[in-house]
Scaffold this motif. Structure first.
Motif, PDB file in Angstrom:
ATOM      1  N   GLN A 162      28.870  32.953  37.847  1.00 26.65           N
ATOM      2  CA  GLN A 162      27.522  32.943  37.972  1.00 26.65           C
ATOM      3  C   GLN A 162      26.966  32.833  38.954  1.00 26.65           C
ATOM      4  O   GLN A 162      25.720  34.005  39.983  1.00 26.65           O
ATOM      5  N   ILE A 163      26.937  31.713  39.714  1.00 31.52           N
ATOM      6  CA  ILE A 163      26.609  30.889  41.380  1.00 31.52           C
ATOM      7  C   ILE A 163      26.591  32.281  42.214  1.00 31.52           C
ATOM      8  O   ILE A 163      25.857  32.677  42.996  1.00 31.52           O
ATOM      9  N   LEU A 164      28.157  33.125  42.365  1.00 30.10           N
ATOM     10  CA  LEU A 164      28.740  34.086  43.484  1.00 30.10           C
ATOM     11  C   LEU A 164      28.168  35.421  43.256  1.00 30.10           C
ATOM     12  O   LEU A 164      28.478  35.920  43.690  1.00 30.10           O
ATOM     13  N   GLU A 165      27.307  34.866  42.363  1.00 29.61           N
ATOM     14  CA  GLU A 165      27.578  37.085  41.782  1.00 29.61           C
ATOM     15  C   GLU A 165      27.009  37.733  42.594  1.00 29.61           C
ATOM     16  O   GLU A 165      26.908  38.816  43.178  1.00 29.61           O
ATOM     17  N   ASN A 166      25.299  37.159  43.053  1.00 29.48           N
ATOM     18  CA  ASN A 166      24.706  37.994  44.711  1.00 29.48           C
ATOM     19  C   ASN A 166      24.590  37.245  45.417  1.00 29.48           C
ATOM     20  O   ASN A 166      24.480  37.643  46.557  1.00 29.48           O
ATOM     21  N   ASP A 172      37.266  38.510  47.814  1.00 28.12           N
ATOM     22  CA  ASP A 172      36.413  38.456  46.303  1.00 28.12           C
ATOM     23  C   ASP A 172      37.390  36.875  45.349  1.00 28.12           C
ATOM     24  O   ASP A 172      38.470  37.566  45.100  1.00 28.12           O
ATOM     25  N   VAL A 173      36.976  36.284  45.135  1.00 30.93           N
ATOM     26  CA  VAL A 173      37.225  35.092  44.865  1.00 30.93           C
ATOM     27  C   VAL A 173      36.563  35.074  43.420  1.00 30.93           C
ATOM     28  O   VAL A 173      37.641  33.935  42.656  1.00 30.93           O
ATOM     29  N   LYS A 174      35.844  35.955  43.257  1.00 30.26           N
ATOM     30  CA  LYS A 174      35.193  35.137  41.359  1.00 30.26           C
ATOM     31  C   LYS A 174      36.367  34.970  40.667  1.00 30.26           C
ATOM     32  O   LYS A 174      36.501  34.604  39.254  1.00 30.26           O
ATOM     33  N   GLU A 175      36.768  35.963  39.850  1.00 32.87           N
ATOM     34  CA  GLU A 175      38.363  36.353  39.487  1.00 32.87           C
ATOM     35  C   GLU A 175      39.116  35.425  39.327  1.00 32.87           C
ATOM     36  O   GLU A 175      39.816  34.730  38.462  1.00 32.87           O
ATOM     37  N   LEU A 176      39.603  34.785  40.386  1.00 32.36           N
ATOM     38  CA  LEU A 176      40.274  33.640  40.409  1.00 32.36           C
ATOM     39  C   LEU A 176      39.552  32.662  40.059  1.00 32.36           C
ATOM     40  O   LEU A 176      40.897  32.019  39.150  1.00 32.36           O
ATOM     41  N   ILE A 177      38.774  32.544  40.442  1.00 28.60           N
ATOM     42  CA  ILE A 177      37.685  30.828  39.738  1.00 28.60           C
ATOM     43  C   ILE A 177      37.527  30.843  37.924  1.00 28.60           C
ATOM     44  O   ILE A 177      37.681  30.416  37.880  1.00 28.60           O
ATOM     45  N   LEU A 178      37.349  32.448  37.863  1.00 28.57           N
ATOM     46  CA  LEU A 178      37.196  32.514  36.424  1.00 28.57           C
ATOM     47  C   LEU A 178      38.705  32.182  35.597  1.00 28.57           C
ATOM     48  O   LEU A 178      37.876  31.020  34.454  1.00 28.57           O
TER      49      LEU A 178
END
Length: 479
Positions: free
Chosen positions: A372-376, A382-388
């Motif tokens: 959520q912090i990186l969303e915007n 593109d690291v979001k899915e790895l963090i999630l």
């Protein structure tokens, strides 16, 4: 004019220029010249024609669209004249020959243009897809050597500290010793240094006769022909691109030089983009380190945890032979994997005992909070899915989505191993600290349940280096 192809002529005739007399007249007027006596007005070598036993000749211009591109010579060993019908027939044949030659030339030109466009397109793809300068230069020099059909192509980069031009490892047709031997002072005479200083391109088809070329490259390799062009940005010159020894003994022509200059300008863009990317990358790293330092300070049991996880994860990714940009993505995700802990209460983070069920549920939200912090945030990786998903387990009993096996992104599986290894071995861990070997055995015990077997195989390969980095020795490490 020189003989391009002939039938029935000796080498003595083929080797002589016949640019005067009848040949010159046919070229100038675009009209056929008929000589019943070859010695009269034949040009610069009538005696040579007589020695060959040639008594009469005809010169027919090769003309298309009112442009003469050459001539056709017809020789006879007896004095003869052509009837009007024969003259018309020969004119028709020469016109057909001129049309065929022009069509062949246009076909070759079109094919060459298509190859040039393809080469420029492929170089442009490299520019767009490869921020890694070394990999980009390797692919570019390989493509340049193919398009120009040369045996050697290499890049000299400017070493500002030593004021030398040094050969880059990305080279075609050069071995390691030759690359190592190319360290050329920019302030001394020389072909490469001269091109670098003046930013003016050079080419020669007689490299073996050029003193400066021989002085610069003698003892390294033999050159027949050479092209060199400076690689410049808006305000500085970064180096020199060189190509040499066209295959099949062919010389460089104006088309080669023009294409080489165009390709060199594309290489300059690659270097400029790589420099800008590197600056941007360093800026992002500084920002990320500042953020992760804040995260690590909120959980004092694991100082430096994010940095170590990033390093371990990158090692595992390289061992799995992932591409350089994917390794970089995984490294960055390793730095940021605990970013969401900013949104977790310090009471939970600092708790020394076991968490309650409610506290554990809150703690398990930190991957989602990080996303959520990186969303915007505009971020180059593109690291979001790895963090999630870095807390998913291989058997599907992890969180937040309960993914299993290959459904878990590979980068997340890698970070899971790196994260667990560092937590187990951290000296100030709230858990009982484990030796690296004990941590390794715990991870291996989760083979196929908690962790991906492929990543654990990579861990086995990386483990000795990790011990060495830590300054530890362990005789139980398997060979």
């Amino acid at each position: 004019l020189t003989f391009r192809i002939s039938l029935g002529l000796s080498q003595a005739v083929r080797g002589r220029l016949l640019a005067a007399g009848a040949t010159e007249l046919a070229m100038a007027t675009g009209e056929a010249v008929w000589l019943e006596h070859a010695g009269a007005g034949a040009g610069s070598s009538p005696e040579l024609l007589q020695q060959e036993g040639i008594a009469s000749m005809t010169v027919l211009p090769l003309k298309t669209k009112n442009k003469v591109s050459g001539v056709m010579h017809l020789y006879a060993k007896q004095q003869m004249g052509f009837t009007p019908e024969e003259q018309n027939l020969l004119k028709t044949l020469s016109n057909q020959a001129a049309t065929a030659i022009e069509n062949a030339r246009l076909f070759a030109e079109t094919k060459r243009k298509a190859q040039e466009l393809l080469a420029l397109y492929e170089v442009a793809q490299v520019i767009g897809d490869m921020p890694n300068l070394n990999l980009a230069l390797t692919q570019i020099v390989e493509r340049v050597s193919e398009v120009l059909n040369v045996e050697k192509c290499w890049y000299l980069f400017y070493d500002r500290e030593h004021r030398t031009l040094n050969a880059h490892p990305a080279a075609v047709g050069l071995d390691e010793d030759q690359i190592e031997g190319l360290r050329l002072p920019v302030d001394e005479p020389g072909v490469s240094a001269g091109v670098f200083r003046s930013a003016r391109p050079m080419f020669t088809n007689s490299a073996d006769e050029e003193p400066q070329v021989q002085q610069e490259f003698r003892g390294l390799f033999t050159l027949r022909n050479l092209m060199a062009v400076a690689l410049r940005g808006k305000e500085e010159t970064w180096g020199v691109l060189l190509a040499a020894n066209k295959r099949e003994g062919q010389p460089f022509d104006g088309n080669d030089v023009r294409l080489f200059k165009t390709l060199a300008s594309e290489v300059a863009i690659v270097i400029q983009n790589a420099n800008l990317y590197d600056q941007l990358r360093r800026s992002y790293y500084s920002m990320v380190r500042m953020i992760t330092d804040i995260v690590d300070e909120r959980e004092p049991y694991y100082p430096g945890h994010s940095e170590r996880v990033a390093r371990y994860a990158a090692d595992l990714a390289r061992e799995l032979e992932l591409k350089a940009d994917e390794v970089e993505r995984i490294r960055m995700a390793g730095w940021l994997h605990d970013l969401g802990k900013i949104g977790i209460s310090e009471t939970i983070l600092m708790k020394s005992g076991n968490l309650s069920a409610d506290e554990a549920m809150l703690m398990q939200q930190h991957p989602s909070i990080g996303v959520q912090i990186l969303e915007n945030v505009e971020f180059p990786w593109d690291v979001k899915e790895l963090i999630l998903h870095h807390h998913e387990t291989f058997n599907g009993r992890g969180y937040p989505a309960g993914l299993a096996g290959e459904a878990i992104p590979l980068g997340a599986r890698i970070i899971a191993v790196a994260d667990t290894f560092d937590i187990l071995t951290s000296k100030q861990s709230q858990l009982e600290v484990k030796t690296p070997e004990e941590a390794r055995q715990i991870l291996l015990a989760g083979n196929g349940t908690g962790f991906d077997p492929r990543v654990l195989s990579a861990l086995q390969a990386c483990f000795p280096a990790w011990l060495k980095q830590a300054g530890k020795q362990d005789s139980t490490i398997p060979t």
